[in-house]
Enzyme design. Structure first.
Site, mmCIF file in Angstrom:
data_model
loop_
_atom_site.group_PDB
_atom_site.id
_atom_site.type_symbol
_atom_site.label_atom_id
_atom_site.label_comp_id
_atom_site.label_asym_id
_atom_site.label_seq_id
_atom_site.Cartn_x
_atom_site.Cartn_y
_atom_site.Cartn_z
ATOM 1 C CB CYS A 1 -10.686 -5.760 -2.567
ATOM 2 S SG CYS A 1 -9.185 -6.717 -2.719
ATOM 3 C CB ILE B 1 -12.385 0.292 8.098
ATOM 4 C CG1 ILE B 1 -11.534 0.432 9.363
ATOM 5 C CG2 ILE B 1 -11.876 1.190 6.960
ATOM 6 C CD1 ILE B 1 -11.267 1.807 9.877
ATOM 7 N NE ARG C 1 -5.609 -6.124 -6.827
ATOM 8 C CZ ARG C 1 -6.330 -5.652 -5.808
ATOM 9 N NH1 ARG C 1 -7.430 -6.253 -5.448
ATOM 10 N NH2 ARG C 1 -5.977 -4.569 -5.166
ATOM 11 N N PRO D 1 -16.486 4.852 -1.565
ATOM 12 C CG PRO D 1 -17.567 6.303 -0.086
ATOM 13 C CD PRO D 1 -17.208 4.853 -0.287
ATOM 14 C CB ILE D 2 -12.968 8.359 -4.483
ATOM 15 C CG1 ILE D 2 -13.738 8.591 -5.796
ATOM 16 C CG2 ILE D 2 -12.386 6.962 -4.467
ATOM 17 C CD1 ILE D 2 -12.808 8.676 -7.008
ATOM 18 C CG ASP D 3 -17.157 11.112 -0.317
ATOM 19 O OD1 ASP D 3 -16.649 9.980 -0.239
ATOM 20 O OD2 ASP D 3 -17.616 11.709 0.670
ATOM 21 C CG ASN E 1 -2.144 -1.003 0.858
ATOM 22 O OD1 ASN E 1 -2.316 -1.437 -0.292
ATOM 23 N ND2 ASN E 1 -2.898 -1.376 1.877
ATOM 24 N NE ARG F 1 -10.804 2.179 -3.255
ATOM 25 C CZ ARG F 1 -11.903 2.701 -3.733
ATOM 26 N NH1 ARG F 1 -12.485 2.195 -4.800
ATOM 27 N NH2 ARG F 1 -12.458 3.724 -3.153
HETATM 28 N N1 EPU Z 1 -14.059 6.740 2.590
HETATM 29 C C1 EPU Z 1 -15.089 7.570 2.209
HETATM 30 N N2 EPU Z 1 -14.834 8.500 1.240
HETATM 31 C C2 EPU Z 1 -13.614 8.640 0.668
HETATM 32 C C3 EPU Z 1 -12.573 7.780 1.043
HETATM 33 C C4 EPU Z 1 -12.823 6.830 2.025
HETATM 34 O O1 EPU Z 1 -16.202 7.483 2.712
HETATM 35 O O2 EPU Z 1 -13.468 9.512 -0.204
HETATM 36 C C5 EPU Z 1 -14.294 5.731 3.630
HETATM 37 C C6 EPU Z 1 -14.140 4.293 3.093
HETATM 38 O O3 EPU Z 1 -15.322 3.830 2.469
HETATM 39 C C7 EPU Z 1 -13.773 3.534 4.349
HETATM 40 C C8 EPU Z 1 -12.945 4.561 5.145
HETATM 41 O O4 EPU Z 1 -13.291 5.835 4.613
HETATM 42 O O5 EPU Z 1 -14.938 3.221 5.074
HETATM 43 C C9 EPU Z 1 -11.453 4.387 5.079
HETATM 44 O O6 EPU Z 1 -11.044 4.257 3.720
HETATM 45 P P1 EPU Z 1 -9.593 4.697 3.214
HETATM 46 O O7 EPU Z 1 -9.746 5.778 2.218
HETATM 47 O O8 EPU Z 1 -8.710 4.928 4.385
HETATM 48 O O9 EPU Z 1 -9.145 3.372 2.465
HETATM 49 P P2 EPU Z 1 -8.451 3.256 1.064
HETATM 50 O O10 EPU Z 1 -7.446 4.336 0.916
HETATM 51 O O11 EPU Z 1 -9.449 3.056 -0.003
HETATM 52 C C10 EPU Z 1 -6.489 1.816 2.018
HETATM 53 C C11 EPU Z 1 -5.867 0.501 1.650
HETATM 54 C C12 EPU Z 1 -6.786 -0.635 2.065
HETATM 55 C C13 EPU Z 1 -7.064 -0.538 3.557
HETATM 56 C C14 EPU Z 1 -7.628 0.840 3.895
HETATM 57 C C15 EPU Z 1 -7.839 1.066 5.389
HETATM 58 C C16 EPU Z 1 -4.620 1.073 -0.342
HETATM 59 C C17 EPU Z 1 -4.479 0.947 -1.816
HETATM 60 N N3 EPU Z 1 -5.661 0.457 0.197
HETATM 61 O O12 EPU Z 1 -7.693 1.881 1.262
HETATM 62 O O13 EPU Z 1 -6.084 -1.819 1.795
HETATM 63 O O14 EPU Z 1 -7.993 -1.525 3.937
HETATM 64 O O15 EPU Z 1 -6.726 1.869 3.424
HETATM 65 O O16 EPU Z 1 -6.652 0.930 6.072
HETATM 66 O O17 EPU Z 1 -3.786 1.661 0.316
HETATM 67 C C18 EPU Z 1 -5.834 -4.089 1.283
HETATM 68 O O18 EPU Z 1 -4.617 -3.892 1.264
HETATM 69 O O19 EPU Z 1 -6.349 -5.238 1.253
HETATM 70 C C19 EPU Z 1 -6.728 -2.943 1.345
HETATM 71 C C20 EPU Z 1 -8.024 -3.013 1.050
#
Ligand code: EPU
Length: 421
Positions: free
Chosen positions: A118, A328, A398, A124-126, A24, A94
Site C-alpha cells: 500500500c 506512523i 489483499r 523506507p526500509i533503511d 501481518n 510489502r
Molecule cells: N520506517 C523507517 N525505516 C524502516 C522501517 C520503517 O523509517 O526501515 C518507518 C516507517 O516509514 C513508518 C514507521 O517506521 O513511519 C513504522 O513502520 P513499520 O516498519 O513498523 O511498518 P511496516 O513493517 O512497514 C507493518 C504492517 C503495516 C502497519 C505497520 C505499523 C506488515 C506487512 N505491515 O508495516 O500494516 O501499518 O506495521 O503498525 O506487517 C496494513 O496492514 O494495512 C499495514 C499497512
C-alpha cells in the site's frame, strides 16, 4: 473492465462472525518457514491475495507448498534453491521483504526486487538494511534490485531508531543462524512479532524477549519443521467491531484476543458503544448517539494506525468534533477524500484530520486507495443511503479474508460486478 464491489446501505446487520488468522503475522510466518530444514505446518491461514503472492514466491524458490485444507498450509523447504527474486509477485506486497531476512539468514545471499504494498507515503526500509549490515552483510542496490551478501553473519547489538515492525522481524530472521548473540534494542512490540518468534522457537531458534523492547537471539546451527497456529487478526477484528458499532443491531465477533484491542475498545467505550467483552469474543449492541473522540496513532499497544482509517468512518456518525493524529504514516488520509465524496465533513490538516459529525453519507463511486481505506469504504457503504461502488477492490482482497461472505452472512447486501474502465 475492472472489478468493483457494490454495497446497498441501510441494512441493519445481525449475527456472528469469526475472525481469521492475522494477515501481518501470516505474511512473516510464511517466509520464516523457509529457515527450517523440514516441513512447517501452519494453520489459520487467511484467504487473502498476499498469501497467494507469497506462495508464488515460495514456488519460485522450489519450496513445496501444499494447501491441505482451506486454512492449512504445509511449507516444505527441503529441496529449496536460492533463486533471485525478480518476479512481479515481489512487488505486489510489502511483506515480500521478509524473504530478505530469511534468505540472508539461511544462505548468506539474497537478490530481490524492491517490495511493493500500500502507498501510505514514503516507506523506507533503511532500518532493515542497517540491521543486516550490523550482522556483517553488505547491501547494494542497482536496477531496482537489492543484493545482500554475507560470508558469515555474526551477532551484534542493534538499536532501532524507530520501533519498526518489519525491521524487528527481518533482523530476527537474519539472526537465527548468526554466530553468537544478537540484541535488538527499541524493538517493536506488536503481537505479530511474538507470533513469528514463537514459530521460530518451535523450529529450534533461541529468541527471548519478543513482545518487549529488547529481543535477544542466540544463533543456532539447525532448525527443523514444526506445527503452528496463527494468532487472530486484531485489525480484522477491530474492523468488524467498528462495523458492528456502525451498522449492527447486535453482532458477536468471535476468535479475538481482547488484550490486543485495548486501545480501540477503550476509545469505543468513550464514544458510547455498548459492548460486552468476553475471553475470546465481543458482542456489540445498537447504541444510542455516539460521541466524537480524539485519537493519536502509536506503535502497539497504542492506537493502531491500521484502525485509524476504518474508525474515521464511524467518527463521521458521532456527535461533535473528532481529531485524528497520525504519527506512523503522515499521508495515511486518502480515505478522508473518499469519505468527503459521500458527504462527510472532514478537514485535512498536516498529518491529522478533523471530523465533524454526525453527517449523513450518500452512496457514490469511491476507491479503495489502499487496504484499510478499503475497509473504511466498506463501513461507509454499509451505512450510506443508496448504493456505494468501491473501485480498486484488489486492495481489500489483499488483507480481508472472505469479507463478502462474512458480511452477507450478517445480512449485508454486498456484491461484485465488472465495470467499464
Ligand atoms: N520506517 C523507517 N525505516 C524502516 C522501517 C520503517 O523509517 O526501515 C518507518 C516507517 O516509514 C513508518 C514507521 O517506521 O513511519 C513504522 O513502520 P513499520 O516498519 O513498523 O511498518 P511496516 O513493517 O512497514 C507493518 C504492517 C503495516 C502497519 C505497520 C505499523 C506488515 C506487512 N505491515 O508495516 O500494516 O501499518 O506495521 O503498525 O506487517 C496494513 O496492514 O494495512 C499495514 C499497512
Amino acid at each position: 473492465m475492472h472489478e468493483v464491489m457494490k454495497i446497498e446501505g441501510g441494512h441493519l446487520l445481525e449475527g456472528e462472525v469469526t475472525i481469521s488468522g492475522a494477515k501481518n503475522a501470516t505474511v512473516a510466518l510464511i517466509p520464516a518457514a523457509v529457515l527450517a530444514n523440514g516441513p512447517v505446518t501452519i494453520v489459520g491461514i487467511p484467504q487473502i491475495a498476499d498469501v497467494d503472492a507469497l506462495s508464488r514466491i515460495l514456488r519460485i524458490l522450489n519450496v513445496d507448498v501444499n494447501e491441505v485444507a482451506e486454512d492449512h498450509l504445509i511449507i516444505d523447504p527441503t529441496h529449496m534453491k536460492n533463486i533471485d527474486l525478480d518476479d512481479d509477485s515481489v512487488t505486489k506486497l510489502r511483506a515480500s521483504y521478509y524473504f530478505m531476512g530469511a534468505l540472508l539468514g539461511k544462505y548468506g545471499h539474497v537478490r530481490m526486487k524492491m517490495p511493493g504494498g500500500c502507498y501510505l507515503g514514503p516507506r523506507p526500509i533503511d532500518l532493515h538494511l542497517k540491521g543486516f549490515e550490523s550482522l556483517g552483510a553488505t547491501v547494494t542496490y542497482d536496477k531496482g534490485c537489492y543484493t545482500i551478501d554475507a560470508a558469515e553473519l555474526k551477532g551484534n547489538k542493534i538499536f532501532l531508531d524507530i520501533a519498526s515492525v518489519g525491521a524487528t522481524i527481518n533482523i530476527m530472521m537474519a539472526a537465527v543462524y548468526a554466530k553468537g548473540r544478537t540484541i535488538i534494542e527499541n524493538a517493536a512490540k506488536e503481537p505479530e512479532i511474538i507470533d513469528v518468534a514463537t514459530l521460530l522457537n518451535k523450529m529450534g531458534a533461541r529468541i527471548r524477549g519478543a513482545g518487549t523492547n529488547v529481543i535477544t537471539i542466540d544463533g543456532v546451527r539447525s532448525l527443523s519443521g514444526c506445527f503452528h497456529e496463527i494468532i487472530p487478526d486484531r485489525i480484522e477484528a477491530g474492523t468488524f467491531i467498528i462495523i458492528a458499532a456502525a451498522a449492527a443491531k447486535k453482532m458477536t465477533i468471535n476468535n479475538i484476543i481482547p488484550q490486543h484491542l485495548e486501545a480501540l475498545l477503550s476509545k469505543l467505550e468513550e464514544m458510547g458503544v455498548k459492548m460486552d467483552i468476553d475471553v475470546d469474543k465481543v458482542t456489540i449492541e445498537r447504541s444510542g448517539k455516539l460521541r466524537g473522540v480524539d485519537i493519536t496513532t502509536k506503535p502497539y499497544p497504542g492506537f493502531a494506525t491500521d484502525l485509524q482509517q476504518p474508525l474515521t468512518t464511524l467518527l463521521t456518525q458521532a456527535e461533535g468534533e473528532s481529531h485524528v493524529i497520525e504519527t506512523i504514516y503522515a499521508e495515511r488520509f486518502k480515505h478522508c477524500l473518499e469519505l468527503q465524496k459521500m458527504g462527510a465533513n472532514i478537514d485535512l490538516l498536516n498529518g491529522a484530520s478533523l471530523i465533524k459529525g454526525p453527517t449523513k453519507l450518500d452512496g457514490c463511486k469511491v476507491a479503495a486507495t489502499d487496504l484499510r481505506c478499503g475497509a473504511a469504504m466498506v463501513i461507509a457503504g454499509l451505512i450510506a443511503d443508496g448504493v456505494t461502488e468501491i473501485g480498486n477492490v484488489y486492495h481489500i482482497d489483499r488483507g480481508y479474508s472472505e469479507i463478502d461472505s462474512k458480511l452477507k452472512a450478517l445480512g449485508a447486501n454486498i456484491w461484485r460486478e465488472m465495470a467499464e474502465d
